[in-house]
Design a protein around this motif. Structure first.
Motif, PDB file in Angstrom:
ATOM      1  N   VAL A 153       2.845  49.011  49.516  1.00  0.00           N
ATOM      2  CA  VAL A 153       3.269  47.645  49.240  1.00  0.00           C
ATOM      3  C   VAL A 153       2.630  47.191  47.931  1.00  0.00           C
ATOM      4  CG1 VAL A 153       3.322  45.251  50.060  1.00  0.00           C
ATOM      5  CG2 VAL A 153       3.488  47.135  51.691  1.00  0.00           C
ATOM      6  N   MET A 154       3.456  46.712  47.007  1.00  0.00           N
ATOM      7  CA  MET A 154       2.985  46.189  45.733  1.00  0.00           C
ATOM      8  C   MET A 154       3.737  44.916  45.404  1.00  0.00           C
ATOM      9  SD  MET A 154       2.800  49.739  43.503  1.00  0.00           S
ATOM     10  CE  MET A 154       4.488  50.212  43.947  1.00  0.00           C
ATOM     11  N   LEU A 164      -0.745  42.450  43.704  1.00  0.00           N
ATOM     12  CA  LEU A 164      -1.074  42.751  45.091  1.00  0.00           C
ATOM     13  C   LEU A 164      -0.815  44.219  45.338  1.00  0.00           C
ATOM     14  CD1 LEU A 164      -0.144  40.694  48.222  1.00  0.00           C
ATOM     15  CD2 LEU A 164       0.494  43.080  48.132  1.00  0.00           C
ATOM     16  N   VAL A 165      -1.702  44.865  46.070  1.00  0.00           N
ATOM     17  CA  VAL A 165      -1.546  46.283  46.364  1.00  0.00           C
ATOM     18  C   VAL A 165      -2.296  46.589  47.649  1.00  0.00           C
ATOM     19  CG1 VAL A 165      -3.545  46.867  44.930  1.00  0.00           C
ATOM     20  CG2 VAL A 165      -1.843  48.623  45.430  1.00  0.00           C
ATOM     21  N   ASN A 166      -1.690  47.387  48.518  1.00  0.00           N
ATOM     22  CA  ASN A 166      -2.372  47.758  49.748  1.00  0.00           C
ATOM     23  C   ASN A 166      -2.959  49.165  49.615  1.00  0.00           C
ATOM     24  OD1 ASN A 166      -0.085  49.368  49.963  1.00  0.00           O
ATOM     25  ND2 ASN A 166       0.144  49.035  52.141  1.00  0.00           N
ATOM     26  N   GLN A 167      -3.601  49.627  50.679  1.00  0.00           N
ATOM     27  CA  GLN A 167      -4.334  50.891  50.627  1.00  0.00           C
ATOM     28  C   GLN A 167      -3.416  52.076  50.376  1.00  0.00           C
ATOM     29  OE1 GLN A 167      -6.505  52.021  54.229  1.00  0.00           O
ATOM     30  NE2 GLN A 167      -8.282  52.476  52.971  1.00  0.00           N
ATOM     31  N   ARG A 168      -2.238  52.074  51.009  1.00  0.00           N
ATOM     32  CA  ARG A 168      -1.302  53.193  50.814  1.00  0.00           C
ATOM     33  C   ARG A 168      -0.815  53.242  49.370  1.00  0.00           C
ATOM     34  NH1 ARG A 168       0.413  57.297  50.162  1.00  0.00           N
ATOM     35  NH2 ARG A 168       2.017  58.490  51.260  1.00  0.00           N
ATOM     36  N   ALA A 169      -0.590  52.086  48.774  1.00  0.00           N
ATOM     37  CA  ALA A 169      -0.170  52.053  47.374  1.00  0.00           C
ATOM     38  C   ALA A 169      -1.288  52.530  46.453  1.00  0.00           C
ATOM     39  CB  ALA A 169       0.275  50.646  46.998  1.00  0.00           C
ATOM     40  N   ARG A 228       7.815  39.674  42.672  1.00  0.00           N
ATOM     41  CA  ARG A 228       8.680  40.669  43.312  1.00  0.00           C
ATOM     42  C   ARG A 228       7.827  41.586  44.189  1.00  0.00           C
ATOM     43  NH1 ARG A 228      11.938  42.757  38.113  1.00  0.00           N
ATOM     44  NH2 ARG A 228       9.950  42.175  37.174  1.00  0.00           N
ATOM     45  N   LEU A 229       8.257  41.713  45.435  1.00  0.00           N
ATOM     46  CA  LEU A 229       7.552  42.545  46.413  1.00  0.00           C
ATOM     47  C   LEU A 229       8.254  43.895  46.518  1.00  0.00           C
ATOM     48  CD1 LEU A 229       5.224  42.494  48.519  1.00  0.00           C
ATOM     49  CD2 LEU A 229       6.954  41.901  50.212  1.00  0.00           C
TER      50      LEU A 229
END
Length: 463
Positions: A153-154, A164-169, A228-229
């Motif tokens: 997720v970015m 914004l960025v999550n661990q998988r990204a 934009r997500l």
């Protein structure tokens, strides 16, 4: 997962500039003047009585000084009391503004307006504290969920900078969060995710992974600015497993079909070789040889037809979209596959964009299967359709029969698998391919509460 602090905290609200504010008298001064003005009539009247009452000069000066000091002291006390109360309330509101909801206003014992104001501010503090606590818990839950899900997720701002960025990204980009936030999509190698249609499958070569991904994109606003997500789901592992299962089923069918042809060919070849090796052959050996060769020829031709069917399955042309009236299409398909058991139950008038010839082939296959299913049971086949709005506008064509139902659902759409003596095992597979080529779907299931099968062919309606 990294979030900007601005998501959970508010910036100080700047007060609008008022040009006349500098020229206005301070509120404290106005309070003092109002208090002095309130005591002016009484003080002036007292001084007039003193100075006209015939008292000695010492008494007059003493009383005058006392009245003036009492007058100014009362005015200053009134000013200080009001200003202190307002300053206390202002400090409470400032603390709330900064996120400190632990302070409370002291409520007096008197049932007056200040007690009501203090009570309402305390209630406001409790409400804000509860809302802040709920927001923090929700943010914590969101962080946990975003870090646990196996999707990248970015979020990019209007300048295509990562916010914004999550661990998988982070694993996908192979960099710590501090080195990612604020970087543009071009610098991160993720510019393709912001372009083109969505959702779609996309090939990505990122520092942390290479493969096929499902791209989904949405928009949201943060602090009034558009963002934009981007959501990326790794399909490589799932596609490989599906591919492996598909090959496994296909190999089973191919092995079955090829063995059905090669086994009798091999057996007849051995028998004919043994026949030709005899020194004294039987009188009808030529007839046996002719029959054996005929069987070998028939089985070879059957194997060729099988491979031709496989080629036809893999070379379905792209649809050519033209307006198609569903009622006319249904009647035409029934006329091309006539049978007294087929009954049309007309639905609402609807027009779709589709390939007329391919739709004819798909619907004829469904009608033919339904007719073959009811031949022994002497039942009926019902063809109807309806228009549905959710999840998106589409027409649903229904073909239901009163046969024995589906006996082996797992092999329903397996190519070349068939339980019919003259079946090819391709009809349903081709029909589903046609439906998916039109962005639709085909499902078959047994009817509930009664015997028979129901086929649902869903096709989108373009607005």
């Amino acid at each position: 997962m990294a979030f900007e602090d601005s998501i959970y905290s508010q910036k100080s609200t700047s007060r609008p500039h008022n040009p006349s504010a500098k020229r206005r008298m301070p509120y404290e001064t106005r309070l003092l003047l109002l208090a002095l003005g309130a005591g002016l009539p009484g003080s002036a009247f007292s001084l007039i009585l003193i100075w006209t009452g015939g008292y000695s000069l010492k008494v007059e000066l003493t009383v005058t000084l006392f009245v003036i000091l009492f007058w100014f002291g009362f005015a200053l006390a009134a000013q200080e009391s009001i200003v202190t109360t307002l300053r206390t309330l202002s400090n409470l509101l400032a603390a709330f503004h900064e996120g400190d909801y632990s302070l409370r206003a002291i409520q007096g014992s008197c049932d007056d307006v200040l007690r009501e104001v203090a009570s309402e501010i305390n209630v406001l503090g409790n409400v804000l504290r509860q809302q802040r606590l709920s927001a923090v818990e929700a943010a914590s839950l969101l962080r946990k969920v975003m870090d646990e899900i196996d999707v990248a997720v970015m979020a990019f701002d209007e300048d295509s900078k990562l916010r914004l960025v999550n661990q998988r990204a982070q694993q996908l980009l192979n960099k710590p969060v501090e080195a990612l936030l604020g970087r543009t999509s071009d610098e991160l190698g993720a510019a393709k995710t912001l372009e083109g249609e969505a959702p779609r499958l996309i090939e990505l070569s990122m520092p942390g992974a290479v493969g096929r991904w499902e791209l989904r994109r949405g928009e949201f606003r943060l602090q009034g600015k558009p963002h934009r997500l981007i959501v990326l789901s790794d399909l490589t592992r799932a596609l490989r497993e599906e591919e492996r299962q598909a090959w496994k089923r296909l190999v089973q069918v191919l092995r079955h079909e090829i063995n059905n042809s090669l086994a009798p060919i091999h057996s007849l070849a051995d028998s004919l070789r043994a026949l030709m090796a005899r020194e004294r052959r039987p009188e009808d050996w030529e007839e046996d040889l002719r029959q054996g060769l005929d069987v070998i020829r028939d089985r070879s031709e059957g194997l060729n037809r099988f491979m031709a069917s496989y080629s036809r399955l893999t070379k379905l042309p792209k649809p050519r979209f033209t307006p198609v009236d569903v009622a006319e299409w249904a009647q035409r398909a029934v006329n091309l596959e006539p049978h007294p058991a087929v009954v049309i139950d007309p639905g609402p008038p609807v027009l779709i964009l589709a390939d007329k010839d391919q739709l004819d082939q798909a619907l004829i296959n469904l009608i033919k299967n339904a007719v073959e299913a009811v031949q022994e049971a002497e039942g009926r086949v019902r063809l109807t359709w309806s228009v549905l709005a959710k999840p998106s506008p589409h027409v649903e064509i229904i073909v239901e029969d009163e046969g024995s139902g589906i006996l082996n659902p797992e092999n329903l759409f397996v190519p070349f698998f068939t339980t019919k003596p003259q079946g090819s095992g391709l009809g349903l597979m081709i029909s589903r391919q046609i439906a998916e080529a039109h962005n639709g779907a085909l499902t078959l299931e047994n009817r509930r509460g009664r015997s028979g099968c129901i086929a649902r062919l869903r096709l989108p309606i373009q607005r």
